[in-house]
Design a protein around this motif. Structure first.
Motif, PDB file in Angstrom:
ATOM      1  N   UNK A  22      30.025  38.397  43.855  1.00  0.00           N
ATOM      2  CA  UNK A  22      30.825  39.003  44.923  1.00  0.00           C
ATOM      3  C   UNK A  22      30.743  40.526  44.904  1.00  0.00           C
ATOM      4  N   UNK A  23      31.130  41.122  46.016  1.00  0.00           N
ATOM      5  CA  UNK A  23      31.467  42.554  46.052  1.00  0.00           C
ATOM      6  C   UNK A  23      32.950  42.627  45.742  1.00  0.00           C
ATOM      7  N   UNK A  24      33.317  43.396  44.717  1.00  0.00           N
ATOM      8  CA  UNK A  24      34.687  43.354  44.222  1.00  0.00           C
ATOM      9  C   UNK A  24      35.375  44.711  44.314  1.00  0.00           C
ATOM     10  N   UNK A  25      36.693  44.658  44.502  1.00  0.00           N
ATOM     11  CA  UNK A  25      37.556  45.821  44.293  1.00  0.00           C
ATOM     12  C   UNK A  25      38.217  45.609  42.947  1.00  0.00           C
ATOM     13  N   UNK A  26      38.241  46.639  42.088  1.00  0.00           N
ATOM     14  CA  UNK A  26      38.747  46.492  40.727  1.00  0.00           C
ATOM     15  C   UNK A  26      39.960  47.390  40.529  1.00  0.00           C
ATOM     16  N   UNK A  27      41.051  46.808  39.987  1.00  0.00           N
ATOM     17  CA  UNK A  27      42.245  47.608  39.709  1.00  0.00           C
ATOM     18  C   UNK A  27      43.441  46.707  39.465  1.00  0.00           C
ATOM     19  N   UNK A  28      44.593  47.323  39.241  1.00  0.00           N
ATOM     20  CA  UNK A  28      45.812  46.540  39.000  1.00  0.00           C
ATOM     21  C   UNK A  28      46.348  45.928  40.301  1.00  0.00           C
ATOM     22  N   UNK A  29      46.310  46.685  41.395  1.00  0.00           N
ATOM     23  CA  UNK A  29      46.696  46.209  42.730  1.00  0.00           C
ATOM     24  C   UNK A  29      48.123  45.649  42.792  1.00  0.00           C
ATOM     25  N   UNK A  30      49.025  46.110  41.941  1.00  0.00           N
ATOM     26  CA  UNK A  30      50.413  45.643  42.007  1.00  0.00           C
ATOM     27  C   UNK A  30      51.064  46.225  43.259  1.00  0.00           C
ATOM     28  N   UNK A  31      51.438  45.365  44.176  1.00  0.00           N
ATOM     29  CA  UNK A  31      52.003  45.799  45.451  1.00  0.00           C
ATOM     30  C   UNK A  31      51.035  45.674  46.608  1.00  0.00           C
ATOM     31  N   UNK A  48      30.003  42.967  53.417  1.00  0.00           N
ATOM     32  CA  UNK A  48      29.340  42.706  54.701  1.00  0.00           C
ATOM     33  C   UNK A  48      27.894  43.194  54.666  1.00  0.00           C
ATOM     34  N   UNK A  49      27.706  44.353  54.056  1.00  0.00           N
ATOM     35  CA  UNK A  49      26.365  44.936  53.979  1.00  0.00           C
ATOM     36  C   UNK A  49      25.439  44.078  53.124  1.00  0.00           C
ATOM     37  N   UNK A  50      25.980  43.515  52.037  1.00  0.00           N
ATOM     38  CA  UNK A  50      25.167  42.757  51.082  1.00  0.00           C
ATOM     39  C   UNK A  50      25.143  41.257  51.370  1.00  0.00           C
ATOM     40  N   UNK A  51      25.961  40.823  52.342  1.00  0.00           N
ATOM     41  CA  UNK A  51      26.058  39.388  52.607  1.00  0.00           C
ATOM     42  C   UNK A  51      26.671  38.641  51.438  1.00  0.00           C
ATOM     43  N   UNK A  52      27.648  39.292  50.772  1.00  0.00           N
ATOM     44  CA  UNK A  52      28.273  38.712  49.573  1.00  0.00           C
ATOM     45  C   UNK A  52      29.732  38.366  49.861  1.00  0.00           C
ATOM     46  N   UNK A  53      30.328  37.468  49.071  1.00  0.00           N
ATOM     47  CA  UNK A  53      31.761  37.222  49.205  1.00  0.00           C
ATOM     48  C   UNK A  53      32.551  38.481  48.825  1.00  0.00           C
ATOM     49  N   UNK A  54      33.778  38.573  49.324  1.00  0.00           N
ATOM     50  CA  UNK A  54      34.665  39.687  48.990  1.00  0.00           C
ATOM     51  C   UNK A  54      35.681  39.211  47.960  1.00  0.00           C
ATOM     52  N   UNK A  89      43.332  40.582  54.499  1.00  0.00           N
ATOM     53  CA  UNK A  89      42.357  41.653  54.299  1.00  0.00           C
ATOM     54  C   UNK A  89      40.939  41.095  54.172  1.00  0.00           C
ATOM     55  N   UNK A  90      40.811  39.765  54.280  1.00  0.00           N
ATOM     56  CA  UNK A  90      39.495  39.135  54.241  1.00  0.00           C
ATOM     57  C   UNK A  90      39.013  38.781  52.851  1.00  0.00           C
ATOM     58  N   UNK A  91      39.906  38.880  51.850  1.00  0.00           N
ATOM     59  CA  UNK A  91      39.504  38.586  50.465  1.00  0.00           C
ATOM     60  C   UNK A  91      39.260  37.087  50.302  1.00  0.00           C
TER      61      UNK A  91
END
Length: 313
Positions: A22-31, A48-54, A89-91
Motif C-alpha cells: 500500500x501507499x501509507x500515511x504513518x503516525x499516531x493519528x489520534x483524533x 492513485x498515482x501508483x495504483x496502490x491501496x491506501x 477519506x478513502x482509506x
C-alpha cells in the motif's frame, strides 16, 4: 452514501501479499484531525498515482502509554472510531501495529527496513513535518526519505498546516480546547464534534427517581474534557441519532471516584444496557454544581435540557 469499512490489521509480520504493497500515511493519528487528514491526502495522491491501496500505519497502544504508563488518560478516540473517521477519506486499511518493547527498541533504520519495507512492503510513505520514529525518536522525515531510496519506496512530507483563522491543527490543540470546554474550537480542529464511544453500564439509577434516566458510559482512556454539562447527540447501534443533555465528571452532589459520562436522551424511552453508543459533545453548557436536594437538581436538569434543545436546534 454509506462509508466503506476500513480493514483493520493488527500486525506487521508474515502478512499475505493481499495485505502488503500500500501507499501509507504513518503516525499516531489520534483524533484524525485536519492536520492528519492532510497527511492522509498526500498518501491518497500517491496511492492513485501508483495504483496502490491506501493505508494508514498507526500504533496500539499509543507509544506514550508504554513510555509513561502512569500518564493521565489522554486518548481522543478508540481504534474503532479511528477506523470510521478514516473511511470517508478513502482509506482501505488501517495497520494498528502493536507498540511493544520490541517496537520501542528498534532503531529508525530497523523500523524503516523491518516494518515498512519487509513487513508491510509499502510503495510510499507519507508523514507529517514533525514525524519522528525509531528508538529515542532519532528518525526524521529526511532520514525516512533516505531509507526509502535505499529500500525502494517513495516518501512525501506534509508541511505544517494551520487554519486560516490561526488555529493550530494538532492533537495537543484539541486537548487544550476540550480542557477549556471550547467545543467549537475542538470541532474546528477535528473537522467534526469530539465524541465519546462506550458501552452503557449500570449506574445507581438515581436519575430514574426524578424522571431523568441516563445512559452511563465510563471514560476509560479518553482524556477528560472540562467537567460539566453538555448538549449532546448520541448515535445508537442502529444508526439513529438522538439529542440529549449529559453530565461529564464526578458529580459533586453524589461523588464518584471515576468520572462518568451520563447522557439523558431526550424524548427517548428504551433500555440501552450493554449497547455501545457514541455521544458527540456539541456544546459546553455549565460546570458541575452541587444542589440542595433532588428537587433542585431536577429543576436545573430540566433547564439544561431546554438550553440543549435550543443549541441543537
Amino acid at each position: 452514501m454509506v462509508s466503506k469499512t476500513v480493514e483493520v490489521i493488527r500486525d506487521w509480520r508474515d502478512l499475505p501479499a493481499s495485505q502488503r504493497g500500500a501507499a501509507v500515511a504513518v503516525g499516531a493519528f489520534d483524533g484524525v484531525h485536519r492536520g492528519h487528514q492532510a497527511v492522509i491526502a498526500s498518501a491518497r495522491a500517491a496511492a492513485q498515482r501508483l495504483g496502490a491501496p491506501l493505508a494508514v500505519v498507526s500504533f496500539d497502544p499509543h507509544p506514550r502509554r508504554l513510555f509513561q504508563p502512569e500518564a493521565a488518560p489522554f486518548r481522543l478516540m478508540t481504534a474503532d472510531q479511528m477506523a470510521r473517521a478514516m473511511a470517508p477519506l478513502g482509506v482501505d486499511r488501517l495497520y494498528l501495529i502493536p507498540f511493544d518493547r520490541e517496537m520501542a527498541g528498534m532503531t529508525d533504520e530497523e523500523f524503516a527496513r523491518r516494518v515498512l519495507s519487509e513487513g508491510l512492503g509499502v510503495a510510499h510513505a507519507a508523514v507529517g513535518f514533525d514525524f519522528t520514529f525509531g528508538k529515542g525518536r532519532s528518525g526524521s522525515p529526511e532520514a525516512l526519505r533516505t531509507y526509502g531510496q535505499e529500500l525502494g519506496f517513495t516518501v512525501s512530507v506534509t508541511d505544517r498546516i494551520d487554519d486560516v483563522s490561526g488555529l493550530k491543527l494538532s492533537s495537543s490543540a484539541v486537548r487544550e480546547a476540550l480542557k477549556a470546554g471550547d467545543m467549537n474550537r475542538a470541532a474546528a480542529i477535528l473537522g467534526r464534534p469530539f465524541a465519546i464511544q462506550g458501552e452503557v453500564i449500570h449506574g445507581d439509577k438515581r436519575g430514574r427517581t426524578i424522571g431523568v434516566p441516563t445512559a452511563n458510559i465510563a471514560m476509560g482512556d479518553y482524556m477528560r474534557p472540562a467537567y460539566g454539562v453538555y448538549a449532546t447527540r448520541t448515535r445508537l447501534p442502529d444508526g439513529r441519532v438522538v439529542k440529549g443533555v449529559a453530565n461529564l465528571g464526578v458529580r459533586p452532589m453524589f461523588e464518584i471516584e471515576q468520572p462518568l459520562l451520563e447522557v439523558w436522551l431526550l424524548d427517548f424511552d428504551e433500555s440501552l444496557y450493554g449497547q455501545t453508543l457514541e455521544t458527540e459533545l456539541v456544546a459546553f453548557l455549565r460546570g458541575e454544581m452541587k444542589f440542595d436536594g433532588l428537587d433542585a437538581l431536577r429543576v436545573q436538569i430540566e433547564a439544561d435540557a431546554a438550553t440543549a434543545r435550543g443549541v441543537l436546534g
